[in-house]
Design an enzyme around this catalytic site. Structure first.
Site, mmCIF file in Angstrom:
data_model
loop_
_atom_site.group_PDB
_atom_site.id
_atom_site.type_symbol
_atom_site.label_atom_id
_atom_site.label_comp_id
_atom_site.label_asym_id
_atom_site.label_seq_id
_atom_site.Cartn_x
_atom_site.Cartn_y
_atom_site.Cartn_z
ATOM 1 N N ALA A 199 -12.716 3.693 -41.648
ATOM 2 C CA ALA A 199 -11.881 3.567 -42.838
ATOM 3 C C ALA A 199 -12.691 2.866 -43.927
ATOM 4 C CB ALA A 199 -10.605 2.806 -42.508
ATOM 5 N N SER A 200 -12.035 2.564 -45.037
ATOM 6 C CA SER A 200 -12.753 1.996 -46.175
ATOM 7 C C SER A 200 -13.299 0.606 -45.884
ATOM 8 C CB SER A 200 -11.834 1.934 -47.391
ATOM 9 O OG SER A 200 -10.651 1.219 -47.079
ATOM 10 N N LEU A 201 -12.601 -0.170 -45.045
ATOM 11 C CA LEU A 201 -13.012 -1.553 -44.794
ATOM 12 C C LEU A 201 -13.615 -1.770 -43.417
ATOM 13 C CD1 LEU A 201 -9.953 -3.508 -46.293
ATOM 14 C CD2 LEU A 201 -12.046 -2.760 -47.449
ATOM 15 N N ALA A 202 -13.346 -0.872 -42.480
ATOM 16 C CA ALA A 202 -13.779 -1.126 -41.107
ATOM 17 C C ALA A 202 -13.932 0.179 -40.345
ATOM 18 C CB ALA A 202 -12.765 -2.032 -40.405
ATOM 19 N N LYS A 219 -12.453 -3.304 -33.494
ATOM 20 C CA LYS A 219 -12.456 -3.050 -34.935
ATOM 21 C C LYS A 219 -13.470 -3.976 -35.583
ATOM 22 C CE LYS A 219 -9.377 -2.960 -38.977
ATOM 23 N NZ LYS A 219 -7.972 -3.132 -39.445
ATOM 24 N N ASP A 352 1.209 -1.164 -45.355
ATOM 25 C CA ASP A 352 0.275 -0.051 -45.510
ATOM 26 C C ASP A 352 0.531 1.031 -44.458
ATOM 27 O OD1 ASP A 352 -1.784 1.292 -46.752
ATOM 28 O OD2 ASP A 352 -3.380 0.300 -45.626
#
Length: 574
Positions: A199-202, A219, A352
């Site tokens: 994903a965008s962060l992880a 993660k 989210d």
């Protein structure tokens, strides 16, 4: 630092583990990880080494040779990524200025503006893809804002939903050593070098715990985020401030403000672990929906180890149908889960709930449901104040009952909405044309209605909506976001009953919330056995049971129609 023990480390805020796993993890960490040698690394040693340049005079030529350190490279990269943002910003602002002054017929002006939207969106997309980091997340957010941005922008950013960066195994290994003091092999028997998702962060890797052999999902935060987030947030803040200065009617600074508030929470995986345990604890006795939240083993600022639970996307209709899972039951389960989060007493609200954070799997052991809904990514949670819960419940009861007078009243109390702003706000919270809202919001949205809403937001309504969203409380923005995402999930299921049953579930939660408030007010006036209080109690209970009985009978009626293969009908007035 001699004598620093794993038990000490486990009590620090930099490393978190759930209480159930605390005792087991202490022995595991003591056995496999000697934190004494790397304990100081957990204090958050993020200070950058000072840049140095060695210039050596050599021979009679007096030539100089410069050796660039990591800091010099960082400075060069920072200038490059800032330049991309500022260049795209400057060109796009000028592009819009020219397009907005375009002469010609109304159709020609509209065509020129559409072309400008497309050019600028593609320009910004390239910057997001090149810079990565939080720009990917920003682009994903923009792609879902079809209620606010022109279609040329939202459709252009769709590729970012699936195009996320993948950090190399080497960089992940280096981060493990920096954050824990030891390599991955000291913590896990097996660790898949290739992530199962990013994903965008992880990104998430599958691994096997030492000793227990349990399969887990690890993660890990993208290592590059640590050095780029401060700069990228400053660039985002500057970009939106510049747009507000040049185009005052399009103030999107609230978007960057919300990112500044939420991003630190989403980047703290220890906090995410605590959120997951809290949500799991809250829903452990919740029998109205088959919600499953992965167990958390331990978490740190940039690493989170969880139970591995696999499932299919909620829009995988082939999987759902082939396993004889009732789409209407899945829709109803989602409605119960997220209404409980919004209206439950002390409930945590997952902010989210997009398609990537939810999954479905079969369950052959349950008597009531033959499926489970898995909820991932617990980085961003909020708790809704009770006053807002209650006013929001009254607002929705008025919406479902098409009671415009009370709609306006509670919209003002929930979000400070004026009578002038109300039609737009009503459309924003329901995703429906205002004319539909004042008649029957529970009907299925037609393609024609969707097109009309999209066309309407292409004009002056867009400016009004931008101003409106900038003025409402941030918690309302998160509720609207949750509503919008869950509505999208529900529509993707293509249920036989449309939105009718989900509105019935919403009405039941709202009615319960209002009843609980009435009971609290009655209790403040003395004993429930006092004649006046007893009359109030009977009246409140009667109103509540009237709605409850009507909704229960109607739900049985809908179930019967579903079994017989009939189409859905509207929800009765409350």
């Amino acid at each position: 630092m001699k004598g620093f023990r794993a038990s000490t480390l486990l009590s620090q805020s930099s490393l978190w583990t759930c209480r159930a796993c605390h005792r087991k993890q202490k022995s595991n960490f003591a056995k496999h990880v000697n934190y004494a040698s790397g304990a100081t690394r957990f204090a958050g040693n993020t200070s950058r080494r000072k840049a140095t340049t060695l210039v050596a005079a050599s021979g009679t030529a007096g030539g100089a040779v410069a050796f660039f350190t990591d800091d010099v490279k960082y400075g060069y990269d920072a200038v490059e990524r800032s330049g991309r943002v500022l260049t795209a910003l400057g060109i796009s602002v000028n592009d819009y200025r020219i397009a907005l002054k375009e002469s010609g017929t109304e159709d020609e002006q509209a065509a020129a503006l559409k072309a400008c939207h497309k050019r600028c969106a593609e320009r910004v997309l390239r910057v997001c893809e090149q810079n990565g980091s939080i720009f990917i997340k920003l682009g994903q957010h923009l792609s879902s804002m079809n209620y606010l941005l022109p279609v040329e922008w939202t459709e252009t950013f769709i590729p970012l939903q699936d195009h996320c960066p993948v950090s190399s195994y080497e960089s992940v290994q280096e981060m493990f050593i920096k954050d824990t003091g030891y390599p991955i092999t000291n913590l896990f028997d097996q660790f898949d070098e290739h992530p199962i998702g990013s994903a965008s962060l992880a990104q998430v890797h599958i691994a096997t715990m030492k000793d227990t052999g349990q399969k887990v999902a690890v993660k890990v935060q993208h290592p590059a985020l640590e050095q780029w987030v401060p700069l990228d947030m400053a660039l985002t803040r500057f970009s939106f401030a510049t747009l507000k200065y040049v185009f005052p009617d399009y103030d999107l600074t609230w978007l960057s403000n919300e990112m500044e508030f939420s991003l630190p929470q989403e980047l703290d995986f220890a906090l995410e672990g605590q959120n997951a345990v809290r949500a799991k604890e809250y829903f452990k006795n919740f029998t109205d929906a088959p919600l499953v939240i992965p167990n958390v083993m331990w978490g740190m600022k940039r690493i989170l180890v969880m139970e591995y639970l696999a499932g299919h996307r909620l829009d995988d209709l082939q999987f759902i149908d082939s396993n004889k899972i009732d789409r209407d039951e899945v829709s109803a389960a989602l409605a119960r889960i997220f209404n409980e989060m919004i209206f439950g007493d002390g409930a945590p609200l997952h902010c989210d709930p997009h398609g990537g954070n939810l999954a479905i799997r079969t369950n052959s052991k349950s008597r009531r449901f033959n499926f489970d809904i898995i909820l991932y990514d617990h980085g961003l949670y909020r708790e809704i104040p009770k006053l807002i819960q209650r006013d929001y419940a009254k607002l929705w009861l008025a919406v479902i009952d098409a009671d415009e007078k009370n709609m306006r009243k509670y919209a003002r109390e929930v979000a400070g909405i004026t009578d002038e702003q109300f039609p737009l706000f009503a459309s924003a919270i329901t995703g429906r044309d205002y004319r539909v809202v004042t008649k029957s919001v529970v009907s299925v949205r037609s393609d024609h209605e969707k097109d009309e809403i999209s066309d309407a937001f292409g004009g002056d309504l867009l400016q009004q909506l931008v101003k409106l969203l900038g003025s409402v409380p941030s918690i309302i923005l998160l509720i609207l976001k949750t509503n919008d995402l869950t509505r999208s999930l529900d529509e993707n299921l293509h249920t036989r009953q449309g939105p009718m049953r989900t509105f019935m579930i919403l009405a039941r939660y709202c009615s319960r919330t209002v009843f609980e408030e009435q009971m609290e007010i009655i209790g403040q006036h003395g004993s429930m056995l006092w004649p006046r209080n007893l009359l109030r109690l009977v009246g409140a209970w009667g109103s509540y049971m009237r709605v409850e009985l009507k909704l229960s009978l109607y739900e049985y009626y809908l179930s019967l129609r579903r079994v017989l293969g009939f189409s859905a009908v509207g929800v009765p007035a409350l």
